[in-house]
Each structure stands twice: as C-alpha cells, then as structure tokens.
Design a protein around this motif. Structure first.
Motif, PDB file in Angstrom:
ATOM      1  N   SER A  32      15.555   5.432  -6.781  1.00  0.00           N
ATOM      2  CA  SER A  32      16.635   4.673  -7.415  1.00  0.00           C
ATOM      3  C   SER A  32      16.157   3.242  -7.611  1.00  0.00           C
ATOM      4  O   SER A  32      15.130   2.833  -7.068  1.00  0.00           O
ATOM      5  CB  SER A  32      17.915   4.710  -6.570  1.00  0.00           C
ATOM      6  OG  SER A  32      17.722   4.028  -5.344  1.00  0.00           O
ATOM      7  N   GLY A  33      16.927   2.502  -8.389  1.00  0.00           N
ATOM      8  CA  GLY A  33      16.619   1.098  -8.619  1.00  0.00           C
ATOM      9  C   GLY A  33      15.240   0.878  -9.195  1.00  0.00           C
ATOM     10  O   GLY A  33      14.799   1.589 -10.107  1.00  0.00           O
ATOM     11  N   HIS A  34      14.535  -0.104  -8.638  1.00  0.00           N
ATOM     12  CA  HIS A  34      13.226  -0.500  -9.148  1.00  0.00           C
ATOM     13  C   HIS A  34      12.227   0.657  -9.140  1.00  0.00           C
ATOM     14  O   HIS A  34      11.466   0.831 -10.112  1.00  0.00           O
ATOM     15  CB  HIS A  34      12.690  -1.673  -8.329  1.00  0.00           C
ATOM     16  CG  HIS A  34      11.444  -2.259  -8.895  1.00  0.00           C
ATOM     17  ND1 HIS A  34      10.191  -1.786  -8.579  1.00  0.00           N
ATOM     18  CD2 HIS A  34      11.262  -3.283  -9.767  1.00  0.00           C
ATOM     19  CE1 HIS A  34       9.296  -2.481  -9.228  1.00  0.00           C
ATOM     20  NE2 HIS A  34       9.908  -3.408  -9.959  1.00  0.00           N
ATOM     21  N   ALA A  35      12.194   1.435  -8.072  1.00  0.00           N
ATOM     22  CA  ALA A  35      11.244   2.554  -7.991  1.00  0.00           C
ATOM     23  C   ALA A  35      11.499   3.577  -9.087  1.00  0.00           C
ATOM     24  O   ALA A  35      10.560   4.094  -9.705  1.00  0.00           O
ATOM     25  CB  ALA A  35      11.319   3.213  -6.617  1.00  0.00           C
ATOM     26  N   ALA A  36      12.760   3.872  -9.336  1.00  0.00           N
ATOM     27  CA  ALA A  36      13.100   4.828 -10.393  1.00  0.00           C
ATOM     28  C   ALA A  36      12.750   4.265 -11.762  1.00  0.00           C
ATOM     29  O   ALA A  36      12.198   4.975 -12.613  1.00  0.00           O
ATOM     30  CB  ALA A  36      14.587   5.191 -10.330  1.00  0.00           C
ATOM     31  N   LEU A  37      13.070   3.001 -11.981  1.00  0.00           N
ATOM     32  CA  LEU A  37      12.766   2.372 -13.263  1.00  0.00           C
ATOM     33  C   LEU A  37      11.261   2.376 -13.530  1.00  0.00           C
ATOM     34  O   LEU A  37      10.816   2.714 -14.628  1.00  0.00           O
ATOM     35  CB  LEU A  37      13.307   0.942 -13.314  1.00  0.00           C
ATOM     36  CG  LEU A  37      12.938   0.142 -14.569  1.00  0.00           C
ATOM     37  CD1 LEU A  37      13.529   0.780 -15.820  1.00  0.00           C
ATOM     38  CD2 LEU A  37      13.413  -1.303 -14.420  1.00  0.00           C
ATOM     39  N   SER A  38      10.473   2.008 -12.537  1.00  0.00           N
ATOM     40  CA  SER A  38       9.013   1.985 -12.710  1.00  0.00           C
ATOM     41  C   SER A  38       8.471   3.371 -13.022  1.00  0.00           C
ATOM     42  O   SER A  38       7.646   3.523 -13.929  1.00  0.00           O
ATOM     43  CB  SER A  38       8.329   1.442 -11.452  1.00  0.00           C
ATOM     44  OG  SER A  38       8.603   0.075 -11.303  1.00  0.00           O
ATOM     45  N   ALA A  39       8.945   4.369 -12.300  1.00  0.00           N
ATOM     46  CA  ALA A  39       8.476   5.737 -12.533  1.00  0.00           C
ATOM     47  C   ALA A  39       8.908   6.232 -13.914  1.00  0.00           C
ATOM     48  O   ALA A  39       8.130   6.872 -14.630  1.00  0.00           O
ATOM     49  CB  ALA A  39       9.005   6.665 -11.439  1.00  0.00           C
ATOM     50  N   PHE A  40      10.139   5.940 -14.289  1.00  0.00           N
ATOM     51  CA  PHE A  40      10.657   6.320 -15.593  1.00  0.00           C
ATOM     52  C   PHE A  40       9.835   5.661 -16.701  1.00  0.00           C
ATOM     53  O   PHE A  40       9.374   6.319 -17.644  1.00  0.00           O
ATOM     54  CB  PHE A  40      12.129   5.894 -15.693  1.00  0.00           C
ATOM     55  CG  PHE A  40      12.807   6.233 -16.988  1.00  0.00           C
ATOM     56  CD1 PHE A  40      13.562   7.386 -17.111  1.00  0.00           C
ATOM     57  CD2 PHE A  40      12.722   5.382 -18.093  1.00  0.00           C
ATOM     58  CE1 PHE A  40      14.214   7.699 -18.293  1.00  0.00           C
ATOM     59  CE2 PHE A  40      13.365   5.678 -19.288  1.00  0.00           C
ATOM     60  CZ  PHE A  40      14.110   6.854 -19.385  1.00  0.00           C
ATOM     61  N   ALA A  41       9.652   4.346 -16.597  1.00  0.00           N
ATOM     62  CA  ALA A  41       8.935   3.600 -17.622  1.00  0.00           C
ATOM     63  C   ALA A  41       7.486   4.058 -17.744  1.00  0.00           C
ATOM     64  O   ALA A  41       6.977   4.254 -18.853  1.00  0.00           O
ATOM     65  CB  ALA A  41       9.004   2.099 -17.320  1.00  0.00           C
ATOM     66  N   ASP A  42       6.816   4.253 -16.613  1.00  0.00           N
ATOM     67  CA  ASP A  42       5.417   4.685 -16.651  1.00  0.00           C
ATOM     68  C   ASP A  42       5.288   6.075 -17.258  1.00  0.00           C
ATOM     69  O   ASP A  42       4.349   6.335 -18.023  1.00  0.00           O
ATOM     70  CB  ASP A  42       4.812   4.659 -15.253  1.00  0.00           C
ATOM     71  CG  ASP A  42       4.625   3.243 -14.711  1.00  0.00           C
ATOM     72  OD1 ASP A  42       4.739   2.270 -15.492  1.00  0.00           O
ATOM     73  OD2 ASP A  42       4.379   3.121 -13.502  1.00  0.00           O
ATOM     74  N   THR A  43       6.224   6.944 -16.946  1.00  0.00           N
ATOM     75  CA  THR A  43       6.206   8.295 -17.524  1.00  0.00           C
ATOM     76  C   THR A  43       6.474   8.223 -19.021  1.00  0.00           C
ATOM     77  O   THR A  43       5.806   8.891 -19.811  1.00  0.00           O
ATOM     78  CB  THR A  43       7.229   9.198 -16.818  1.00  0.00           C
ATOM     79  OG1 THR A  43       6.880   9.270 -15.431  1.00  0.00           O
ATOM     80  CG2 THR A  43       7.254  10.594 -17.408  1.00  0.00           C
TER      81      THR A  43
END
Length: 189
Positions: free
Chosen positions: A77-88
């Motif tokens: 969630s939050g930053h970790a989810a955003l980073s994973a989403f964006a990188d994918t």
C-alpha cells in the motif's frame, strides 16, 4: 515443420507477440497468416477480420496488464504499492510496445464491458489509491493523473523522446516520488 493448430486463442497470442515485434499499427491478417504458414483465408474460420483481431488483442493486453499490475501491488500500500505499480507500468509499456498500443485501441463499449478486462485495470488503479485514502471524485482525478503521467513518460521513453544527458531511471524515481507526495497531500491541493 508441422503446422500449429489454429485456434482463436493461438491466433490472438501470436498476434500479440507479432504486435510487440512489428507494432500494433502494422499488425495484419497477412502477417499473422504468414507466421502460421497458412493462407489469409484460413484465419476467417476463427476471426471475423482485422478489426476483430485487433479488438481481441486489445482485450488480451488489458487482461495481461490487469494481472501484472494487480500482482505488483498485492500486499502493498501507499508508496510501496505506487512504486511497484509504476515500475510495472513502465516495464510493460516499454517492453511490450505492441500490447501497450493495443490497450489504447478503441473497443466497442459492449464488447469491452462483456470482457471485464478494462474494469479489472480500473479496479487495480482504485485499489492502489485506497492506500492514499482517496474517495470520489478525487479518486477519478488521481487515476487520470497517474495514467497521464505514467503514459507520458513511458511513451516518450519508448519513442526516444528524452535526449537530455540524465539517467531516465533517476528521472523516473523523481516522477514516482512526486506522484507519491501529490497523492499523500491530495486534500491540501
């Protein structure tokens, strides 16, 4: 060499791969038939024509995106989810360019709704934003911000639109950090 059995699924899979190789805009029934070593007419047993093939590839690509993006944010969630989403997102857009172009191909609304693939992509986006505690109409605005930002960067990267002597990865990290701060402080904007 034995021929691969023609099925709608085999044709769509091969067409998606072909689109990644030659570009979605260059995908033709002739090119697909050639890949299978058959005449164009053989495809019409399984497809209604090029428009049907393009729509099927678009739906397949949307489903693959939903799966990959969903897996990226699972348990985060939050930053970790955003980073994973964006990188994918970036990886898919630059690594699978034909499929990426297919996700933007217009599909008739009734066919899109019946497949559920576009709805799955949207749900993953909203799941990501739940970590930022956004509700409507802010969530819709945030989804649009995410999509336009990630698309713009990925599209420019894929087409050689960035020419400055600076690491794209460094710029990407700054973009993701900026998005995180915007989403975190959304109510203050």
């Amino acid at each position: 060499m034995p021929r691969t059995r023609l099925t709608p699924d085999a044709l769509v899979s091969a067409a998606a791969d072909l689109a990644d190789e030659i570009g979605f805009d260059h995908l033709t029934l002739s090119a697909l038939a050639k890949r299978f070593g058959v005449r164009d007419a053989s495809l019409y047993t399984h497809l209604r024509g090029l428009a049907d093939l393009q729509e099927r590839v678009a739906l397949r690509a949307l489903g693959e995106w939903a799966d990959a993006l969903g897996a990226a944010i699972a348990g985060r969630s939050g930053h970790a989810a955003l980073s994973a989403f964006a990188d994918t997102y970036r990886s898919l857009a630059t690594g699978r360019p034909g499929r990426y172009a297919a996700t933007r191909h217009p599909v008739p609304p009734e066919r899109l709704a019946a497949s559920g693939e576009a709805a799955r992509v949207v749900e993953v986006c909203y799941a990501l934003l739940r970590g930022y505690d956004l509700s409507e109409p802010d969530a819709t605005d945030a989804v649009r911000l995410l999509r336009s930002t990630l698309h713009g960067f990925s599209d420019l990267e894929a087409t050689g639109g960035f020419t400055a002597d600076r690491s794209l990865d460094t710029s990407w990290r700054r973009v993701v950090e900026t998005l995180h701060h915007i989403l975190t402080d959304w109510s203050k904007i």
